[in-house]
Design a protein around this motif. Structure first.
Motif, PDB file in Angstrom:
ATOM      1  N   ALA A  48     -29.102  20.612 -39.075  1.00 53.70           N
ATOM      2  CA  ALA A  48     -28.781  19.858 -40.292  1.00 53.70           C
ATOM      3  C   ALA A  48     -28.149  20.772 -41.337  1.00 53.70           C
ATOM      4  CB  ALA A  48     -30.037  19.193 -40.844  1.00 53.70           C
ATOM      5  N   ALA A  49     -28.635  21.995 -41.448  1.00 54.66           N
ATOM      6  CA  ALA A  49     -28.065  22.947 -42.411  1.00 54.66           C
ATOM      7  C   ALA A  49     -26.641  23.336 -42.004  1.00 54.66           C
ATOM      8  CB  ALA A  49     -28.958  24.186 -42.513  1.00 54.66           C
ATOM      9  N   LEU A  50     -26.395  23.521 -40.692  1.00 49.03           N
ATOM     10  CA  LEU A  50     -25.033  23.814 -40.222  1.00 49.03           C
ATOM     11  C   LEU A  50     -24.093  22.653 -40.528  1.00 49.03           C
ATOM     12  CD1 LEU A  50     -25.715  25.492 -36.758  1.00 49.03           C
ATOM     13  CD2 LEU A  50     -24.468  26.526 -38.660  1.00 49.03           C
ATOM     14  N   ALA A  51     -24.580  21.424 -40.375  1.00 43.70           N
ATOM     15  CA  ALA A  51     -23.761  20.245 -40.682  1.00 43.70           C
ATOM     16  C   ALA A  51     -23.408  20.217 -42.165  1.00 43.70           C
ATOM     17  CB  ALA A  51     -24.490  18.972 -40.277  1.00 43.70           C
ATOM     18  N   ARG A  52     -24.390  20.449 -43.035  1.00 38.24           N
ATOM     19  CA  ARG A  52     -24.127  20.454 -44.485  1.00 38.24           C
ATOM     20  C   ARG A  52     -23.154  21.565 -44.862  1.00 38.24           C
ATOM     21  NH1 ARG A  52     -29.655  19.283 -44.713  1.00 38.24           N
ATOM     22  NH2 ARG A  52     -30.150  21.480 -44.989  1.00 38.24           N
ATOM     23  N   LEU A  53     -23.366  22.742 -44.304  1.00 42.49           N
ATOM     24  CA  LEU A  53     -22.509  23.889 -44.608  1.00 42.49           C
ATOM     25  C   LEU A  53     -21.052  23.618 -44.250  1.00 42.49           C
ATOM     26  CD1 LEU A  53     -22.322  26.941 -45.417  1.00 42.49           C
ATOM     27  CD2 LEU A  53     -22.636  27.438 -42.995  1.00 42.49           C
ATOM     28  N   ASN A  54     -20.826  22.876 -43.157  1.00 39.86           N
ATOM     29  CA  ASN A  54     -19.472  22.626 -42.670  1.00 39.86           C
ATOM     30  C   ASN A  54     -18.970  21.226 -42.985  1.00 39.86           C
ATOM     31  OD1 ASN A  54     -18.735  25.161 -41.111  1.00 39.86           O
ATOM     32  ND2 ASN A  54     -20.773  24.707 -40.335  1.00 39.86           N
ATOM     33  N   ASP A  55     -19.683  20.497 -43.837  1.00 40.08           N
ATOM     34  CA  ASP A  55     -19.295  19.151 -44.256  1.00 40.08           C
ATOM     35  C   ASP A  55     -19.065  18.236 -43.052  1.00 40.08           C
ATOM     36  OD1 ASP A  55     -18.863  17.251 -46.212  1.00 40.08           O
ATOM     37  OD2 ASP A  55     -16.706  17.642 -46.336  1.00 40.08           O
ATOM     38  N   LEU A  56     -20.022  18.251 -42.141  1.00 38.61           N
ATOM     39  CA  LEU A  56     -19.973  17.418 -40.940  1.00 38.61           C
ATOM     40  C   LEU A  56     -21.026  16.323 -41.046  1.00 38.61           C
ATOM     41  CD1 LEU A  56     -19.853  20.245 -38.246  1.00 38.61           C
ATOM     42  CD2 LEU A  56     -17.944  18.792 -38.938  1.00 38.61           C
ATOM     43  N   PRO A  57     -20.788  15.147 -40.457  1.00 32.30           N
ATOM     44  CA  PRO A  57     -21.830  14.125 -40.455  1.00 32.30           C
ATOM     45  C   PRO A  57     -23.092  14.589 -39.728  1.00 32.30           C
ATOM     46  CG  PRO A  57     -19.713  13.143 -39.907  1.00 32.30           C
ATOM     47  CD  PRO A  57     -19.517  14.631 -39.931  1.00 32.30           C
ATOM     48  N   ALA A  58     -22.939  15.359 -38.637  1.00 31.72           N
ATOM     49  CA  ALA A  58     -24.111  15.829 -37.896  1.00 31.72           C
ATOM     50  C   ALA A  58     -23.747  16.954 -36.940  1.00 31.72           C
ATOM     51  CB  ALA A  58     -24.737  14.685 -37.105  1.00 31.72           C
ATOM     52  N   VAL A  59     -24.711  17.825 -36.702  1.00 33.85           N
ATOM     53  CA  VAL A  59     -24.677  18.777 -35.597  1.00 33.85           C
ATOM     54  C   VAL A  59     -25.895  18.422 -34.759  1.00 33.85           C
ATOM     55  CG1 VAL A  59     -24.853  21.195 -34.894  1.00 33.85           C
ATOM     56  CG2 VAL A  59     -23.504  20.592 -36.903  1.00 33.85           C
ATOM     57  N   HIS A  60     -25.657  17.874 -33.563  1.00 31.10           N
ATOM     58  CA  HIS A  60     -26.748  17.402 -32.714  1.00 31.10           C
ATOM     59  C   HIS A  60     -27.483  18.562 -32.050  1.00 31.10           C
ATOM     60  CE1 HIS A  60     -25.085  13.484 -33.413  1.00 31.10           C
ATOM     61  NE2 HIS A  60     -23.960  13.791 -32.789  1.00 31.10           N
ATOM     62  N   SER A  61     -26.723  19.549 -31.581  1.00 32.70           N
ATOM     63  CA  SER A  61     -27.330  20.727 -30.954  1.00 32.70           C
ATOM     64  C   SER A  61     -26.397  21.915 -31.127  1.00 32.70           C
ATOM     65  CB  SER A  61     -27.611  20.475 -29.469  1.00 32.70           C
ATOM     66  OG  SER A  61     -26.403  20.316 -28.761  1.00 32.70           O
ATOM     67  N   PHE A  62     -27.005  23.102 -31.112  1.00 30.99           N
ATOM     68  CA  PHE A  62     -26.240  24.335 -31.275  1.00 30.99           C
ATOM     69  C   PHE A  62     -26.977  25.425 -30.517  1.00 30.99           C
ATOM     70  CE2 PHE A  62     -25.316  28.392 -33.160  1.00 30.99           C
ATOM     71  CZ  PHE A  62     -23.961  28.349 -33.431  1.00 30.99           C
ATOM     72  N   GLU A  63     -26.255  26.117 -29.639  1.00 36.45           N
ATOM     73  CA  GLU A  63     -26.865  27.237 -28.933  1.00 36.45           C
ATOM     74  C   GLU A  63     -25.817  28.317 -28.685  1.00 36.45           C
ATOM     75  OE1 GLU A  63     -26.963  26.009 -24.329  1.00 36.45           O
ATOM     76  OE2 GLU A  63     -28.180  24.705 -25.620  1.00 36.45           O
ATOM     77  N   ALA A  64     -26.313  29.527 -28.552  1.00 39.21           N
ATOM     78  CA  ALA A  64     -25.437  30.664 -28.258  1.00 39.21           C
ATOM     79  C   ALA A  64     -26.079  31.487 -27.149  1.00 39.21           C
ATOM     80  CB  ALA A  64     -25.245  31.518 -29.506  1.00 39.21           C
ATOM     81  N   ALA A  65     -25.292  31.815 -26.146  1.00 37.39           N
ATOM     82  CA  ALA A  65     -25.716  32.706 -25.068  1.00 37.39           C
ATOM     83  C   ALA A  65     -24.940  34.002 -25.249  1.00 37.39           C
ATOM     84  CB  ALA A  65     -25.434  32.078 -23.708  1.00 37.39           C
ATOM     85  N   LEU A  66     -25.649  35.075 -25.596  1.00 35.50           N
ATOM     86  CA  LEU A  66     -24.995  36.338 -25.937  1.00 35.50           C
ATOM     87  C   LEU A  66     -25.504  37.473 -25.056  1.00 35.50           C
ATOM     88  CD1 LEU A  66     -25.448  36.088 -29.821  1.00 35.50           C
ATOM     89  CD2 LEU A  66     -23.452  35.388 -28.487  1.00 35.50           C
ATOM     90  N   ARG A  67     -24.688  38.483 -24.938  1.00 25.55           N
ATOM     91  CA  ARG A  67     -25.091  39.736 -24.302  1.00 25.55           C
ATOM     92  C   ARG A  67     -24.835  40.837 -25.313  1.00 25.55           C
ATOM     93  NH1 ARG A  67     -27.041  42.162 -20.289  1.00 25.55           N
ATOM     94  NH2 ARG A  67     -26.263  44.123 -19.462  1.00 25.55           N
ATOM     95  N   ALA A  68     -25.887  41.599 -25.611  1.00 25.31           N
ATOM     96  CA  ALA A  68     -25.785  42.708 -26.571  1.00 25.31           C
ATOM     97  C   ALA A  68     -25.865  44.019 -25.804  1.00 25.31           C
ATOM     98  CB  ALA A  68     -26.915  42.624 -27.587  1.00 25.31           C
ATOM     99  N   ARG A  69     -25.033  44.962 -26.208  1.00 26.63           N
ATOM    100  CA  ARG A  69     -25.110  46.306 -25.635  1.00 26.63           C
ATOM    101  C   ARG A  69     -24.693  47.312 -26.705  1.00 26.63           C
ATOM    102  NH1 ARG A  69     -21.097  44.009 -22.116  1.00 26.63           N
ATOM    103  NH2 ARG A  69     -19.051  44.436 -22.936  1.00 26.63           N
ATOM    104  N   ARG A  70     -25.160  48.527 -26.490  1.00 26.31           N
ATOM    105  CA  ARG A  70     -24.797  49.586 -27.431  1.00 26.31           C
ATOM    106  C   ARG A  70     -23.312  49.896 -27.297  1.00 26.31           C
ATOM    107  NH1 ARG A  70     -28.959  52.628 -29.825  1.00 26.31           N
ATOM    108  NH2 ARG A  70     -30.986  51.826 -29.217  1.00 26.31           N
ATOM    109  N   TRP A  71     -22.731  50.277 -28.428  1.00 27.67           N
ATOM    110  CA  TRP A  71     -21.302  50.573 -28.463  1.00 27.67           C
ATOM    111  C   TRP A  71     -21.097  51.892 -29.189  1.00 27.67           C
ATOM    112  CZ3 TRP A  71     -17.711  50.159 -32.755  1.00 27.67           C
ATOM    113  CH2 TRP A  71     -16.358  50.243 -32.367  1.00 27.67           C
ATOM    114  N   ARG A  72     -20.515  52.840 -28.527  1.00 26.26           N
ATOM    115  CA  ARG A  72     -20.233  54.169 -29.089  1.00 26.26           C
ATOM    116  C   ARG A  72     -21.478  54.823 -29.686  1.00 26.26           C
ATOM    117  NH1 ARG A  72     -14.330  53.502 -31.988  1.00 26.26           N
ATOM    118  NH2 ARG A  72     -13.222  52.928 -30.099  1.00 26.26           N
ATOM    119  N   GLY A  73     -22.573  54.705 -29.001  1.00 23.84           N
ATOM    120  CA  GLY A  73     -23.799  55.397 -29.400  1.00 23.84           C
ATOM    121  C   GLY A  73     -24.611  54.704 -30.480  1.00 23.84           C
ATOM    122  N   ASP A  74     -24.069  54.605 -31.688  1.00 23.46           N
ATOM    123  CA  ASP A  74     -24.836  54.031 -32.791  1.00 23.46           C
ATOM    124  C   ASP A  74     -24.312  52.659 -33.221  1.00 23.46           C
ATOM    125  OD1 ASP A  74     -22.453  54.909 -33.853  1.00 23.46           O
ATOM    126  OD2 ASP A  74     -23.341  55.969 -35.549  1.00 23.46           O
TER     127      ASP A  74
END
Length: 193
Positions: free
Chosen positions: A37-63
């Protein structure tokens, strides 16, 4: 109260570089109904029914930190042609790099108030985002990718804008067009007198 809401991020998932093992880490982010609901308000949308992210994190250049993956969202938008609401799916790749800012005591070749010569100015599109205090808010990152991926002129599938004919435009432009609808017609209107 509206100002407090505007300052609050729609989706937040703090993540520290220390959580990433040498082989990398899989991260799944699923927004709660309140976050959708907050994402919908932020983007002036009637609704965001679902939201998901599949990410892979890894170290980059040491730090540093590198994030790759994609976001998937089911949302409702307003068609720019018909003004009707319609549901759609959004899939967007995510790629971001983060690195700590350079230390304040790093040697400088010129004083702060002197800009570099014009010949030395280069724009690096791949410059990493800042990794402040060894952490990043992955919720804010994927929210930004979501906002940037939204079509600014969404159209309902099959919707087409029909341009009014010149006659319709002339009639609509007349200030008396609206009054003609109110004028009674027929024998009881008194036109026979």
């Amino acid at each position: 109260m509206d100002q407090d809401f505007a300052a609050a991020p729609a989706l937040t998932r703090p993540f520290a570089l220390t959580e990433v093992p040498p082989e990398g880490l899989e991260i799944d982010i699923r927004a709660t109904p309140a976050e959708c609901a907050a994402l919908a308000r932020l983007n002036d949308l009637p609704a965001v029914h679902s939201f998901e992210a599949a990410l892979r994190a890894r170290r980059w250049r040491g730090d540093g930190l590198e994030i790759e993956g994609e976001i998937r969202a089911s949302l409702r938008q307003n068609c720019v042609a018909t003004l009707e609401e319609f549901d759609c799916e959004l899939v967007e790749p995510v790629e971001a790099r983060f690195a700590p800012p350079p230390p304040d005591d790093a040697p400088r070749s010129r004083r702060r108030h002197e800009p570099p010569p014009a010949a030395e100015i280069t724009l690096d599109e791949d410059a990493p985002d800042p990794l402040i205090g060894g952490s990043v808010d992955l919720g804010a990152v994927v929210s930004e990718f979501f906002t940037l991926a939204l079509d600014p002129y969404p159209r309902k599938p099959g919707a087409e804008f029909v341009e009014p004919s010149p006659a319709q435009e002339d009639e609509a432009a007349s200030p008396f067009a609206a009054l003609s609808v109110l004028k009674p017609r027929g024998p009881s209107s008194g036109e026979d007198r």
